[in-house]
Design a protein around this motif. Structure first.
Motif, PDB file in Angstrom:
ATOM      1  N   SER A 115      40.300  39.087  46.284  1.00 20.53           N
ATOM      2  CA  SER A 115      40.164  39.078  45.203  1.00 20.53           C
ATOM      3  C   SER A 115      41.503  38.981  44.880  1.00 20.53           C
ATOM      4  O   SER A 115      42.695  38.931  46.297  1.00 20.53           O
ATOM      5  CB  SER A 115      39.440  40.174  44.496  1.00 20.53           C
ATOM      6  OG  SER A 115      40.201  40.752  43.217  1.00 20.53           O
ATOM      7  N   THR A 149      42.287  42.998  47.762  1.00 23.55           N
ATOM      8  CA  THR A 149      42.737  42.596  46.725  1.00 23.55           C
ATOM      9  C   THR A 149      44.150  42.272  47.229  1.00 23.55           C
ATOM     10  O   THR A 149      44.381  43.043  47.474  1.00 23.55           O
ATOM     11  CB  THR A 149      42.364  43.826  45.283  1.00 23.55           C
ATOM     12  OG1 THR A 149      41.372  43.656  45.160  1.00 23.55           O
ATOM     13  CG2 THR A 149      42.996  42.551  43.976  1.00 23.55           C
ATOM     14  N   VAL A 209      34.515  35.602  46.586  1.00 23.03           N
ATOM     15  CA  VAL A 209      36.072  35.327  45.424  1.00 23.03           C
ATOM     16  C   VAL A 209      35.333  36.061  44.550  1.00 23.03           C
ATOM     17  O   VAL A 209      34.539  35.764  43.643  1.00 23.03           O
ATOM     18  CB  VAL A 209      36.824  34.262  46.070  1.00 23.03           C
ATOM     19  CG1 VAL A 209      36.150  33.378  44.904  1.00 23.03           C
ATOM     20  CG2 VAL A 209      38.000  34.389  45.423  1.00 23.03           C
ATOM     21  N   VAL A 210      35.807  37.585  43.888  1.00 20.88           N
ATOM     22  CA  VAL A 210      36.086  37.218  42.140  1.00 20.88           C
ATOM     23  C   VAL A 210      37.487  36.634  41.763  1.00 20.88           C
ATOM     24  O   VAL A 210      38.841  36.613  42.321  1.00 20.88           O
ATOM     25  CB  VAL A 210      36.415  39.137  42.729  1.00 20.88           C
ATOM     26  CG1 VAL A 210      36.408  39.384  41.215  1.00 20.88           C
ATOM     27  CG2 VAL A 210      35.423  39.900  43.147  1.00 20.88           C
ATOM     28  N   LEU A 262      35.951  44.740  49.419  1.00 22.30           N
ATOM     29  CA  LEU A 262      37.145  43.743  48.796  1.00 22.30           C
ATOM     30  C   LEU A 262      38.395  43.778  48.565  1.00 22.30           C
ATOM     31  O   LEU A 262      38.888  45.032  48.409  1.00 22.30           O
ATOM     32  CB  LEU A 262      36.537  44.609  46.975  1.00 22.30           C
ATOM     33  CG  LEU A 262      36.885  43.975  45.964  1.00 22.30           C
ATOM     34  CD1 LEU A 262      36.565  42.744  46.018  1.00 22.30           C
ATOM     35  CD2 LEU A 262      36.800  45.100  45.202  1.00 22.30           C
ATOM     36  N   GLU A 285      47.900  39.176  42.504  1.00 21.70           N
ATOM     37  CA  GLU A 285      47.186  39.319  41.582  1.00 21.70           C
ATOM     38  C   GLU A 285      47.064  38.932  40.068  1.00 21.70           C
ATOM     39  O   GLU A 285      48.261  39.823  39.893  1.00 21.70           O
ATOM     40  CB  GLU A 285      46.390  41.141  41.814  1.00 21.70           C
ATOM     41  CG  GLU A 285      45.670  41.428  40.488  1.00 21.70           C
ATOM     42  CD  GLU A 285      44.596  40.992  40.570  1.00 21.70           C
ATOM     43  OE1 GLU A 285      43.159  40.784  39.308  1.00 21.70           O
ATOM     44  OE2 GLU A 285      43.991  40.699  41.386  1.00 21.70           O
ATOM     45  N   ALA A 316      35.225  38.456  37.115  1.00 24.09           N
ATOM     46  CA  ALA A 316      35.473  39.970  37.280  1.00 24.09           C
ATOM     47  C   ALA A 316      35.359  40.195  35.769  1.00 24.09           C
ATOM     48  O   ALA A 316      35.635  40.110  34.845  1.00 24.09           O
ATOM     49  CB  ALA A 316      36.778  40.232  37.181  1.00 24.09           C
ATOM     50  N   HIS A 363      31.310  41.254  38.848  1.00 23.22           N
ATOM     51  CA  HIS A 363      32.042  42.444  39.128  1.00 23.22           C
ATOM     52  C   HIS A 363      32.758  43.369  37.781  1.00 23.22           C
ATOM     53  O   HIS A 363      33.865  42.025  37.536  1.00 23.22           O
ATOM     54  CB  HIS A 363      33.172  41.823  39.665  1.00 23.22           C
ATOM     55  CG  HIS A 363      34.555  42.294  40.432  1.00 23.22           C
ATOM     56  ND1 HIS A 363      34.322  42.991  41.999  1.00 23.22           N
ATOM     57  CD2 HIS A 363      35.404  42.448  39.992  1.00 23.22           C
ATOM     58  CE1 HIS A 363      35.473  43.892  42.236  1.00 23.22           C
ATOM     59  NE2 HIS A 363      35.911  43.799  41.059  1.00 23.22           N
TER      60      HIS A 363
END
Length: 253
Positions: A209, A179, A229-230, A177, A184, A20, A61
């Protein structure tokens, strides 16, 4: 990893670890649970992008965090500099609110646009962009406490990620995507069950993510069926390396 686990990964032939590059005020940052004021800075965007490409990144990303919060692409110049510099595919989100803007970005060299608020408020935008540029739209479904949130993770949208994913697959989205805002940026691990539920509910790839802190987290998301996966904070803090994260999954296949 079993062959079955790789089914439904769409354009991702193999599980991919995507670094990212989140940009705020022209600098690379990582936020905790998406909240302004929690950021830690990691330098200049082009430098970060080159670092991850040198480390073996196959995709970048890019997120304009100011754009996500303000609704306008505040870091366009910094992102343009990255796109002009790198030679790997890029996916870009944050502040993209119209089909025209998304199409312009795609024609300027972005490979995939990430739509969050715009897709929730105007779902048909996904079909409009996809018709002109098939396979180019990633819909960002960010969730707090099981509810999709928009406007920089500040407002609830009144629907679950599974309900939303079914809608956007029908509209031509190339991927979701997902998240998990609850984890996070905290470097405390991932929650795999929401990812697994989303993978089972849709035919298009799910990019996970949020929360990756260890190689075991990367393996867990791959085992849950994510196509990619980010990873942000764990890479910038050095708790995992990009090569080790990719090898952790490649070695199980």
């Amino acid at each position: 990893m079993s062959t079955d686990a790789n089914e439904g990964r769409g354009g991702f032939e193999e599980f991919e670890v995507i670094p990212a590059v989140d940009i705020q005020d022209g600098e690379v940052v990582q936020l905790v649970q998406g909240e302004r004021g929690t950021e830690k800075t990691y330098g200049e965007p082009v430098e970060a992008a080159r670092r991850w490409i040198d480390a073996g990144a196959e995709t970048l990303h890019l997120i304009d965090l100011d754009g996500a919060f303000e609704g306008e692409r505040e870091n366009a110049a910094a992102i343009d500099a990255v796109i002009d510099t790198v030679d790997v595919p890029t996916q870009l989100g944050g502040g993209i609110r119209t089909a025209e803007e998304a199409i312009d970005l795609l024609e300027r060299g972005v490979d995939r646009v990430i739509l969050g608020t715009a897709a929730v408020e105007t779902p048909e935008i996904v079909a409009e962009i996809s018709e002109e540029h098939p396979g180019s739209v990633v819909v960002s479904l960010d969730a707090k406490d099981g509810e999709v949130v928009v406007e920089g993770w500040t407002e609830g949208a009144g629907l679950s990620p599974v309900e939303a994913a079914e809608r956007y697959a029908d509209l031509g989205a190339a991927a979701i995507l997902f998240t998990n805002v609850d984890v996070e940026g905290r470097l405390e691990g991932v929650a795999t069950e929401p990812v697994r539920e989303l993978v089972e509910a849709t035919e298009i790839p799910v990019i996970a993510s949020g929360g990756v802190a260890t190689l075991e987290d990367v393996r867990a998301l791959a085992d849950a069926g994510a196509a990619a996966v980010v990873v942000g904070s764990a890479l910038y803090e050095g708790t995992v390396t990009l090569a080790a994260a990719q090898d952790a999954v490649d070695g199980t296949e």
